[in-house]
Design an enzyme around this catalytic site. Sequence first.
Site, short mmCIF file in Angstrom:
data_model
loop_
_atom_site.label_atom_id
_atom_site.label_comp_id
_atom_site.label_asym_id
_atom_site.label_seq_id
_atom_site.Cartn_x
_atom_site.Cartn_y
_atom_site.Cartn_z
N ASP A 35 0.83 -1.21 0.00
CA ASP A 35 0.00 0.00 0.00
C ASP A 35 0.87 1.26 0.00
O ASP A 35 1.99 1.25 0.51
CB ASP A 35 -0.91 -0.03 1.24
CG ASP A 35 -2.08 0.94 1.11
OD1 ASP A 35 -2.35 1.42 -0.01
OD2 ASP A 35 -2.72 1.22 2.14
N LEU A 87 10.20 -20.98 -4.26
CA LEU A 87 9.38 -19.95 -3.61
C LEU A 87 8.01 -19.97 -4.28
O LEU A 87 7.92 -19.99 -5.51
CB LEU A 87 10.03 -18.57 -3.80
CG LEU A 87 9.16 -17.36 -3.41
CD1 LEU A 87 8.95 -17.28 -1.90
CD2 LEU A 87 9.79 -16.05 -3.91
N HIS A 131 2.60 3.40 -8.97
CA HIS A 131 2.34 1.97 -9.23
C HIS A 131 3.51 1.33 -9.99
O HIS A 131 3.89 0.20 -9.71
CB HIS A 131 1.04 1.81 -10.03
CG HIS A 131 -0.19 2.25 -9.27
ND1 HIS A 131 -0.42 1.89 -7.96
CD2 HIS A 131 -1.25 3.01 -9.64
CE1 HIS A 131 -1.58 2.42 -7.55
NE2 HIS A 131 -2.10 3.11 -8.55
C1 IPE Z 1 -5.49 -2.67 -0.22
O1 IPE Z 1 -5.15 -1.33 -0.34
C2 IPE Z 1 -5.48 -3.33 -1.56
C3 IPE Z 1 -4.18 -3.55 -2.17
C4 IPE Z 1 -3.02 -3.26 -1.64
C5 IPE Z 1 -4.20 -4.20 -3.47
P1 IPE Z 1 -6.24 -0.18 -0.54
O2 IPE Z 1 -5.48 1.08 -0.70
O3 IPE Z 1 -7.18 -0.54 -1.62
O4 IPE Z 1 -7.03 -0.23 0.84
P2 IPE Z 1 -7.89 0.88 1.58
O5 IPE Z 1 -8.94 1.33 0.61
O6 IPE Z 1 -6.98 2.00 1.95
O7 IPE Z 1 -8.44 0.19 2.78
C1 IPE Z 2 -1.42 0.27 -3.43
O1 IPE Z 2 -1.26 1.63 -3.44
C2 IPE Z 2 -1.76 -0.31 -4.78
C3 IPE Z 2 -3.16 -0.77 -4.89
C4 IPE Z 2 -4.07 -0.66 -3.97
C5 IPE Z 2 -3.53 -1.40 -6.14
P1 IPE Z 2 -2.48 2.65 -3.45
O2 IPE Z 2 -2.87 2.91 -4.85
O3 IPE Z 2 -3.58 2.16 -2.58
O4 IPE Z 2 -1.80 3.94 -2.83
P2 IPE Z 2 -2.44 4.94 -1.79
O5 IPE Z 2 -2.97 4.13 -0.64
O6 IPE Z 2 -3.53 5.68 -2.50
O7 IPE Z 2 -1.31 5.82 -1.39
MG MG Z 3 -4.06 2.41 -0.64
#
Ligand code: IPE
Ligand code: IPE
Ligand code: MG
Length: 253
Positions: free
Chosen positions: A26, A137, A43
């Site tokens: 995240d 792995l 990303h």
């Molecule tokens: C969880 O992160 C999903 C992934 C890392 C793929 P999100 O960014 O979607 O989660 P919330 O919305 O902050 O809970």
């Molecule tokens: C994690 O990073 C990737 C996915 C959830 C796919 P985010 O896109 O959720 O990044 P933040 O949480 O908005 O910073």
């Molecule tokens: Mg996120």
Amino acid sequence: MSNAAAPASQGADRTDSPLHVAVIMDGNGRWAAARGLPRAEGHRRGVEALRRVVRAAHELGILYLTIFSFSSENWSRPATEIGDLFGLLRRFIRNDLATLHRDGVRVRVIGERQGLESDICALLSEAEELTRDNTRLNLVVAFNYGSRQEIANAAQRLAREVAEGRRDPASIDADALGQYLDAPDIPDPDLIIRTSGEQRLSNFLMWQAAYSELVFVPVHWPDFDKAALESAIAEYGRRERRFGGLAAAKTGS
Ligand code: IPE
Ligand code: IPE
Ligand code: MG
């Protein structure tokens, strides 16, 4: 850190090396925003972090690495961002599959395939097929994954068996339901790491996380590296897993 005195039979278990590490990757968007960059760049850098962490995982002797790459709820993001994320998955498999295979990585995918574009499904199946005999792995990719949906699907399969007279409702217990989850042969995660400072599961492995140790780290996913993984594992090593039993110091007397 030694836990030599803990009798395994008492249910208390502290170990330095988790067999299965699951990661909620995240913070890509916030990483990018902090640098005035588009979320897509976060990303893209997130995929680089993933490559580093897969390499680090097998150097550290981890047998299962599960990564949360797209959640059932991520469909609520703008279409352009969903397109970016799917494009990165396509590119990751196309570019990295041969290397993963050469390195003995077995790719597994959990989550809902129905409704995904056919070329994505084909790539996921190709990755699983090519690497199915690898043992070094296991890289478990949670894609279009949601824990509630996974559990509901399992319940549906059990209900169908009951309705068709093939199962006694009394036989439905936690083990029976667990057998119908997406990867029943994979042991529950010992350690779940979430980056970016958020402290929640966001519908990730909620059944399997019953006794996982949770480690929340402040760094955003694109900055996560081997040292950060080692430090999360060190934190795991300081935890005492009791599984409902007694603390190690209190057992055996
Ligand atoms: C969880 O992160 C999903 C992934 C890392 C793929 P999100 O960014 O979607 O989660 P919330 O919305 O902050 O809970
Ligand atoms: C994690 O990073 C990737 C996915 C959830 C796919 P985010 O896109 O959720 O990044 P933040 O949480 O908005 O910073
Ligand atoms: Mg996120």
